[in-house]
Scaffold this motif. Structure first.
Motif, PDB file in Angstrom:
ATOM      1  N   GLU A 203     -61.329  29.063  24.512  1.00 38.59           N
ATOM      2  CA  GLU A 203     -61.946  29.674  23.176  1.00 38.59           C
ATOM      3  C   GLU A 203     -63.024  28.769  22.637  1.00 38.59           C
ATOM      4  N   ILE A 204     -63.344  27.527  23.269  1.00 39.63           N
ATOM      5  CA  ILE A 204     -64.226  26.648  22.939  1.00 39.63           C
ATOM      6  C   ILE A 204     -65.459  27.137  23.022  1.00 39.63           C
ATOM      7  N   LYS A 205     -66.439  27.216  22.163  1.00 42.34           N
ATOM      8  CA  LYS A 205     -67.873  27.463  22.323  1.00 42.34           C
ATOM      9  C   LYS A 205     -68.885  26.556  21.464  1.00 42.34           C
ATOM     10  N   ILE A 206     -70.044  26.629  22.144  1.00 44.94           N
ATOM     11  CA  ILE A 206     -71.256  25.742  21.773  1.00 44.94           C
ATOM     12  C   ILE A 206     -72.329  26.463  21.167  1.00 44.94           C
ATOM     13  N   TYR A 207     -72.852  26.302  20.197  1.00 46.46           N
ATOM     14  CA  TYR A 207     -73.984  27.111  19.693  1.00 46.46           C
ATOM     15  C   TYR A 207     -75.115  26.390  19.447  1.00 46.46           C
ATOM     16  N   LYS A 208     -76.518  26.795  19.291  1.00 52.20           N
ATOM     17  CA  LYS A 208     -77.548  26.090  19.021  1.00 52.20           C
ATOM     18  C   LYS A 208     -78.601  26.969  18.287  1.00 52.20           C
ATOM     19  N   ASP A 209     -78.834  26.784  17.064  1.00 51.05           N
ATOM     20  CA  ASP A 209     -79.625  27.405  16.083  1.00 51.05           C
ATOM     21  C   ASP A 209     -79.036  28.812  15.990  1.00 51.05           C
ATOM     22  N   GLY A 210     -77.680  28.861  15.947  1.00 50.76           N
ATOM     23  CA  GLY A 210     -77.152  30.216  15.650  1.00 50.76           C
ATOM     24  C   GLY A 210     -76.726  30.956  16.714  1.00 50.76           C
ATOM     25  N   GLU A 211     -77.221  30.688  18.000  1.00 52.87           N
ATOM     26  CA  GLU A 211     -77.021  31.450  19.257  1.00 52.87           C
ATOM     27  C   GLU A 211     -76.168  30.627  20.120  1.00 52.87           C
ATOM     28  N   GLU A 212     -75.462  31.264  21.093  1.00 52.66           N
ATOM     29  CA  GLU A 212     -74.477  30.822  21.727  1.00 52.66           C
ATOM     30  C   GLU A 212     -75.179  29.951  22.948  1.00 52.66           C
ATOM     31  N   TYR A 213     -74.818  28.783  23.164  1.00 56.35           N
ATOM     32  CA  TYR A 213     -75.440  28.032  24.389  1.00 56.35           C
ATOM     33  C   TYR A 213     -74.459  27.818  25.348  1.00 56.35           C
ATOM     34  N   MET A 214     -75.063  27.479  26.433  1.00 58.29           N
ATOM     35  CA  MET A 214     -74.472  27.478  27.978  1.00 58.29           C
ATOM     36  C   MET A 214     -73.647  28.667  28.086  1.00 58.29           C
ATOM     37  N   THR A 215     -74.221  29.622  28.130  1.00 56.43           N
ATOM     38  CA  THR A 215     -73.809  31.091  28.467  1.00 56.43           C
ATOM     39  C   THR A 215     -73.570  31.256  30.101  1.00 56.43           C
ATOM     40  N   ASN A 216     -74.080  30.509  30.976  1.00 58.44           N
ATOM     41  CA  ASN A 216     -74.016  30.839  32.429  1.00 58.44           C
ATOM     42  C   ASN A 216     -72.775  29.896  32.920  1.00 58.44           C
ATOM     43  N   ASN A 217     -71.493  30.558  33.068  1.00 56.33           N
ATOM     44  CA  ASN A 217     -70.151  30.341  33.379  1.00 56.33           C
ATOM     45  C   ASN A 217     -69.937  28.906  32.638  1.00 56.33           C
ATOM     46  N   MET A 218     -69.954  28.681  31.419  1.00 57.63           N
ATOM     47  CA  MET A 218     -69.517  27.635  30.958  1.00 57.63           C
ATOM     48  C   MET A 218     -68.351  26.989  31.457  1.00 57.63           C
ATOM     49  N   LEU A 219     -67.814  25.900  31.652  1.00 61.76           N
ATOM     50  CA  LEU A 219     -66.760  25.279  32.048  1.00 61.76           C
ATOM     51  C   LEU A 219     -66.424  24.264  31.006  1.00 61.76           C
ATOM     52  N   VAL A 220     -65.285  24.149  30.259  1.00 65.96           N
ATOM     53  CA  VAL A 220     -64.453  23.049  29.512  1.00 65.96           C
ATOM     54  C   VAL A 220     -63.593  22.375  30.313  1.00 65.96           C
ATOM     55  N   SER A 221     -63.729  21.101  30.345  1.00 66.56           N
ATOM     56  CA  SER A 221     -62.917  20.263  30.909  1.00 66.56           C
ATOM     57  C   SER A 221     -62.434  18.999  30.316  1.00 66.56           C
ATOM     58  N   ILE A 222     -61.253  18.364  30.524  1.00 66.08           N
ATOM     59  CA  ILE A 222     -60.852  16.978  30.004  1.00 66.08           C
ATOM     60  C   ILE A 222     -60.540  16.160  30.821  1.00 66.08           C
ATOM     61  N   GLN A 223     -61.101  14.724  30.791  1.00 67.19           N
ATOM     62  CA  GLN A 223     -60.668  13.584  31.434  1.00 67.19           C
ATOM     63  C   GLN A 223     -60.472  12.579  30.568  1.00 67.19           C
ATOM     64  N   GLU A 224     -59.188  12.307  30.718  1.00 66.86           N
ATOM     65  CA  GLU A 224     -58.714  11.105  29.617  1.00 66.86           C
ATOM     66  C   GLU A 224     -58.946  11.552  28.388  1.00 66.86           C
ATOM     67  N   ASP A 225     -59.932  10.956  27.515  1.00 68.42           N
ATOM     68  CA  ASP A 225     -60.012  11.076  26.152  1.00 68.42           C
ATOM     69  C   ASP A 225     -61.612  11.749  25.932  1.00 68.42           C
ATOM     70  N   VAL A 226     -62.049  12.339  26.990  1.00 67.47           N
ATOM     71  CA  VAL A 226     -63.485  13.033  27.022  1.00 67.47           C
ATOM     72  C   VAL A 226     -63.437  14.243  27.450  1.00 67.47           C
ATOM     73  N   LEU A 227     -64.177  15.060  26.396  1.00 65.83           N
ATOM     74  CA  LEU A 227     -63.922  16.539  26.633  1.00 65.83           C
ATOM     75  C   LEU A 227     -65.531  16.905  27.095  1.00 65.83           C
ATOM     76  N   THR A 228     -65.581  17.677  28.068  1.00 63.22           N
ATOM     77  CA  THR A 228     -66.892  18.104  28.614  1.00 63.22           C
ATOM     78  C   THR A 228     -67.174  19.518  28.650  1.00 63.22           C
ATOM     79  N   LEU A 229     -68.141  19.690  28.270  1.00 62.83           N
ATOM     80  CA  LEU A 229     -68.702  21.259  28.404  1.00 62.83           C
ATOM     81  C   LEU A 229     -69.971  21.270  29.424  1.00 62.83           C
ATOM     82  N   SER A 230     -70.090  21.979  30.126  1.00 60.56           N
ATOM     83  CA  SER A 230     -70.999  22.178  31.204  1.00 60.56           C
ATOM     84  C   SER A 230     -71.335  23.679  31.936  1.00 60.56           C
ATOM     85  N   ASP A 231     -72.379  23.884  32.264  1.00 65.17           N
ATOM     86  CA  ASP A 231     -72.533  25.317  33.058  1.00 65.17           C
ATOM     87  C   ASP A 231     -73.231  25.147  34.378  1.00 65.17           C
TER      88      ASP A 231
END
Length: 386
Positions: A203-231
């Motif tokens: 359910e985690i999303k990222i927006y820029k200027d009111g529009e959804e960002y990283m719309t191409n197969n966005m992946l949210v992952s966690i490594q230790e204490d770091v949350l990473t959003l990538s596409d």
């Protein structure tokens, strides 16, 4: 024959002064080696040559700056090469600790070495310097800032890193709900990390200027204490979270902070060198614990990821160095060609000028002789008075 006005002497004197002036100018050119010794010699040529000389001097400094940049890259790459060796040793130890023939006591001995190697990675990252400036501690990494949903900054939540193709500007990350632990494990290794339900991650999303960002197969992952959003386009944003947090985050990416090198003689002719921050957190090795078999097996994957991260950073630095070496070669060629052009404008042709000098010298000597003859003519009138 006239006595009051010696016109012949006046004519000879004018010619002598003219030839003497030309002789002096020729001597000046020969002694200085310059075709344009004064502004009156060639006003437009002088203005052009001064601009060219300024450009040549600036290119010389830019050449030195580019070589300094190469030195910085080499220093950083040298340290990363040693970190690579440390990681290879840690990988060997992780594989060894994964062997079922070892006891936990044996693995504790292995972990003791791993702990020292982790400390050495941190030490090298924090102490590698060039001209008194640390270069692997994130000082020359791209900068970003985080505020919570109330607009307040939190020292426990910060931007860890992000990719070059992330756009500059403000972002909003929604749907966060993570728990956090920070403790000393049963084997004596400090451990920290954030945790989140799989359904919440989706359910985690990222927006820029009111529009959804990283719309191409966005992946949210966690490594230790770091949350990473990538596409799939290579965009990546990592946020370090060191406390439980639920809510939205405001992220400001400046896309600035890299070391700016002046590689040309004019304004704007710069090259930004980004050197990623190196730490156990950015490498995902903070929680590395080989004191038990399960931890050793997990450690193999973590160390391989760290090796890949260091390899990617070194690849970037290698690309920088190749580019800078081409820059230096280009500057050398430009200086060579501009110096040749400057010489054609400013430098005198010595052979041609010697011809002019010889001519003017003969004319000056002849003018002096004729001046003496002209001054003698009025005295010839005395012969008529005898």
């Amino acid at each position: 024959m006239k006595v009051n006005y010696n016109v012949s002497a006046m004519i000879a004197n004018n010619s002598l002064q003219k030839n003497d002036k030309l002789l002096s100018e020729s001597l000046e050119r020969l002694s200085s080696g310059l075709k344009i010794a004064n502004a009156k010699d060639n006003p437009s040529g002088l203005a052009m040559s001064r601009r060219m000389n300024s450009q040549i001097e600036g290119l010389g400094v830019a050449n030195a700056s580019s070589n300094d940049a190469i030195s910085i890259v080499q220093v950083a790459d040298g340290t990363l090469s040693e970190i690579h060796e440390v990681l290879q040793r840690m990988n060997q130890l992780a594989v060894q600790a994964s062997n079922g023939t070892l006891t936990d006591s044996d693995r504790q001995t292995i972990q003791a070495e791993v702990t020292l190697l982790k400390e050495e990675i941190e030490r090298m990252a924090n102490t590698t310097q060039f001209n008194g400036q640390s270069i692997l501690d994130g000082s020359f990494d791209l900068k970003g800032y985080v505020t919570d949903q109330d607009g307040k900054t939190n020292p426990n939540i910060k931007v860890s890193t992000y990719s070059d193709n992330m756009d500059q500007g403000s972002y909003l990350i929604t749907g966060l709900n993570v728990s956090y632990i920070n403790l000393v494990g049963t084997t004596g290794v400090d451990k920290k990390g954030i945790f989140c339900e799989e359904e919440v991650l989706k359910e985690i999303k990222i927006y820029k200027d009111g529009e959804e960002y990283m719309t191409n197969n966005m992946l949210v992952s966690i490594q230790e204490d770091v949350l990473t959003l990538s596409d799939s386009t290579g965009k990546k944003l990592s946020i370090q979270i060191d406390e439980p947090y639920a809510g939205d985050l405001n992220v400001e990416l400046t896309t600035t902070g890299a070391m700016t090198m002046q590689v040309g003689a004019n304004e704007g002719q710069t090259l930004d060198i980004r050197i990623n921050k190196i730490s156990l957190t950015t490498l995902g090795l903070y929680n590395l614990d080989l004191a038990n078999e399960a931890g050793a097996r997990e450690g193999i994957d973590s160390i391989k990821n760290a090796i890949s991260e260091i390899s990617a950073i070194r690849s970037r630095l290698g690309a920088y160095q190749n580019r800078l070496e081409h820059t230096v070669s280009g500057l050398d060629i430009t200086v060579e060609n501009m110096t040749a052009a400057y010489s054609r404008i400013m430098d005198v042709d010595m052979a041609e000028e010697m011809t002019v000098y010889s001519t003017q010298q003969v004319l000056s000597q002849a003018g002096t002789s004729m001046m003496a003859q002209a001054n003698e003519r009025p005295s010839q009138v005395l012969q008529l008075l005898q």
